[in-house]
Design a protein around this motif. Structure first.
Motif, PDB file in Angstrom:
ATOM      1  N   ALA A 154      -6.122 -32.548  -8.574  1.00 16.66           N
ATOM      2  CA  ALA A 154      -7.195 -33.545  -8.491  1.00 16.66           C
ATOM      3  C   ALA A 154      -8.466 -32.937  -7.906  1.00 16.66           C
ATOM      4  O   ALA A 154      -9.576 -33.208  -8.385  1.00 16.66           O
ATOM      5  CB  ALA A 154      -6.741 -34.728  -7.636  1.00 16.66           C
ATOM      6  N   LEU A 155      -8.331 -32.100  -6.900  1.00 20.18           N
ATOM      7  CA  LEU A 155      -9.498 -31.474  -6.282  1.00 20.18           C
ATOM      8  C   LEU A 155     -10.145 -30.467  -7.216  1.00 20.18           C
ATOM      9  O   LEU A 155     -11.379 -30.350  -7.248  1.00 20.18           O
ATOM     10  CB  LEU A 155      -9.114 -30.820  -4.954  1.00 20.18           C
ATOM     11  N   ALA A 156      -9.352 -29.766  -7.994  1.00 19.88           N
ATOM     12  CA  ALA A 156      -9.924 -28.836  -8.973  1.00 19.88           C
ATOM     13  C   ALA A 156     -10.741 -29.602 -10.005  1.00 19.88           C
ATOM     14  O   ALA A 156     -11.826 -29.168 -10.405  1.00 19.88           O
ATOM     15  CB  ALA A 156      -8.817 -28.030  -9.644  1.00 19.88           C
ATOM     16  N   GLU A 157     -10.245 -30.774 -10.426  1.00 21.80           N
ATOM     17  CA  GLU A 157     -10.994 -31.616 -11.360  1.00 21.80           C
ATOM     18  C   GLU A 157     -12.284 -32.126 -10.721  1.00 21.80           C
ATOM     19  O   GLU A 157     -13.342 -32.113 -11.347  1.00 21.80           O
ATOM     20  CB  GLU A 157     -10.133 -32.788 -11.820  1.00 21.80           C
ATOM     21  N   LEU A 158     -12.191 -32.587  -9.475  1.00 13.49           N
ATOM     22  CA  LEU A 158     -13.381 -33.075  -8.769  1.00 13.49           C
ATOM     23  C   LEU A 158     -14.408 -31.967  -8.570  1.00 13.49           C
ATOM     24  O   LEU A 158     -15.614 -32.218  -8.631  1.00 13.49           O
ATOM     25  CB  LEU A 158     -12.995 -33.659  -7.403  1.00 13.49           C
ATOM     26  N   ARG A 161      -0.466 -38.873  -0.327  1.00 16.65           N
ATOM     27  CA  ARG A 161      -1.131 -38.950  -1.633  1.00 16.65           C
ATOM     28  C   ARG A 161      -2.644 -39.013  -1.455  1.00 16.65           C
ATOM     29  O   ARG A 161      -3.156 -39.801  -0.678  1.00 16.65           O
ATOM     30  CB  ARG A 161      -0.650 -40.163  -2.414  1.00 16.65           C
ATOM     31  N   LEU A 162      -3.348 -38.158  -2.181  1.00 21.15           N
ATOM     32  CA  LEU A 162      -4.802 -38.072  -2.086  1.00 21.15           C
ATOM     33  C   LEU A 162      -5.452 -39.314  -2.685  1.00 21.15           C
ATOM     34  O   LEU A 162      -5.232 -39.613  -3.860  1.00 21.15           O
ATOM     35  CB  LEU A 162      -5.299 -36.825  -2.825  1.00 21.15           C
ATOM     36  N   PRO A 163      -6.270 -40.035  -1.892  1.00 20.52           N
ATOM     37  CA  PRO A 163      -6.987 -41.195  -2.438  1.00 20.52           C
ATOM     38  C   PRO A 163      -8.218 -40.718  -3.223  1.00 20.52           C
ATOM     39  O   PRO A 163      -9.298 -40.509  -2.669  1.00 20.52           O
ATOM     40  CB  PRO A 163      -7.369 -42.000  -1.193  1.00 20.52           C
ATOM     41  N   ARG A 164      -8.040 -40.515  -4.521  1.00 23.33           N
ATOM     42  CA  ARG A 164      -9.083 -39.919  -5.367  1.00 23.33           C
ATOM     43  C   ARG A 164     -10.395 -40.704  -5.350  1.00 23.33           C
ATOM     44  O   ARG A 164     -11.460 -40.127  -5.244  1.00 23.33           O
ATOM     45  CB  ARG A 164      -8.591 -39.804  -6.800  1.00 23.33           C
ATOM     46  N   GLY A 165     -10.312 -42.022  -5.500  1.00 19.64           N
ATOM     47  CA  GLY A 165     -11.522 -42.836  -5.532  1.00 19.64           C
ATOM     48  C   GLY A 165     -12.299 -42.750  -4.232  1.00 19.64           C
ATOM     49  O   GLY A 165     -13.527 -42.617  -4.234  1.00 19.64           O
ATOM     50  N   LYS A 166     -11.591 -42.818  -3.135  1.00 21.57           N
ATOM     51  CA  LYS A 166     -12.229 -42.726  -1.816  1.00 21.57           C
ATOM     52  C   LYS A 166     -12.902 -41.358  -1.638  1.00 21.57           C
ATOM     53  O   LYS A 166     -14.022 -41.280  -1.129  1.00 21.57           O
ATOM     54  CB  LYS A 166     -11.165 -42.949  -0.735  1.00 21.57           C
ATOM     55  N   LEU A 167     -12.241 -40.315  -2.084  1.00 25.46           N
ATOM     56  CA  LEU A 167     -12.819 -38.976  -1.956  1.00 25.46           C
ATOM     57  C   LEU A 167     -14.042 -38.828  -2.851  1.00 25.46           C
ATOM     58  O   LEU A 167     -15.063 -38.291  -2.434  1.00 25.46           O
ATOM     59  CB  LEU A 167     -11.790 -37.901  -2.284  1.00 25.46           C
ATOM     60  N   ARG A 168     -13.959 -39.324  -4.076  1.00 28.46           N
ATOM     61  CA  ARG A 168     -15.108 -39.237  -4.987  1.00 28.46           C
ATOM     62  C   ARG A 168     -16.310 -39.972  -4.394  1.00 28.46           C
ATOM     63  O   ARG A 168     -17.423 -39.467  -4.411  1.00 28.46           O
ATOM     64  CB  ARG A 168     -14.765 -39.817  -6.355  1.00 28.46           C
ATOM     65  N   LYS A 169     -16.081 -41.159  -3.822  1.00 28.76           N
ATOM     66  CA  LYS A 169     -17.180 -41.913  -3.203  1.00 28.76           C
ATOM     67  C   LYS A 169     -17.789 -41.143  -2.044  1.00 28.76           C
ATOM     68  O   LYS A 169     -19.011 -41.097  -1.885  1.00 28.76           O
ATOM     69  CB  LYS A 169     -16.687 -43.279  -2.723  1.00 28.76           C
ATOM     70  N   LEU A 170     -16.955 -40.515  -1.234  1.00 27.56           N
ATOM     71  CA  LEU A 170     -17.444 -39.729  -0.107  1.00 27.56           C
ATOM     72  C   LEU A 170     -18.299 -38.554  -0.610  1.00 27.56           C
ATOM     73  O   LEU A 170     -19.391 -38.327  -0.089  1.00 27.56           O
ATOM     74  CB  LEU A 170     -16.289 -39.206   0.740  1.00 27.56           C
TER      75      LEU A 170
END
Length: 86
Positions: free
Chosen positions: A23-27, A71-80
């Motif tokens: 997920a982080l590689a995609e972000l 589990r990584l909260p993808r939406g929360k990380l993207r918003k940050l």
């Protein structure tokens, strides 16, 4: 502006850790960030585990601050990340 530093502390055979790294590689392709991954048994990993005492892995820090455990909260990380880029 310096891109956020995202550190993933992972454990062996941890499917949530592998998922977070994907997920982080995609972000990283969509947002500016520096991602590093270390094993919990490494010197840096042991330091993070001693400080935060996580109940599970992965442990994710953003710019040195605890962001998530498990589990990584993808939406929360993207918003940050988007907020920091703005």
């Amino acid at each position: 502006m310096t891109p956020p530093d995202v550190l993933v502390v992972s454990a062996p055979a941890c499917h949530l850790c592998a998922d977070a790294e994907v997920a982080l590689a995609e972000l990283a392709r969509a947002c500016s960030l520096t991602m590093r991954s270390v094993e919990a048994s490494s010197e840096e990993g042991r330091r993070v585990v001693a400080e935060h005492r996580p109940g599970m892995f992965p442990v994710v820090l953003v710019d040195g601050a605890l962001f998530s455990v498990g589990r990584l909260p993808r939406g929360k990380l993207r918003k940050l990340l988007e907020a920091r880029a703005a």
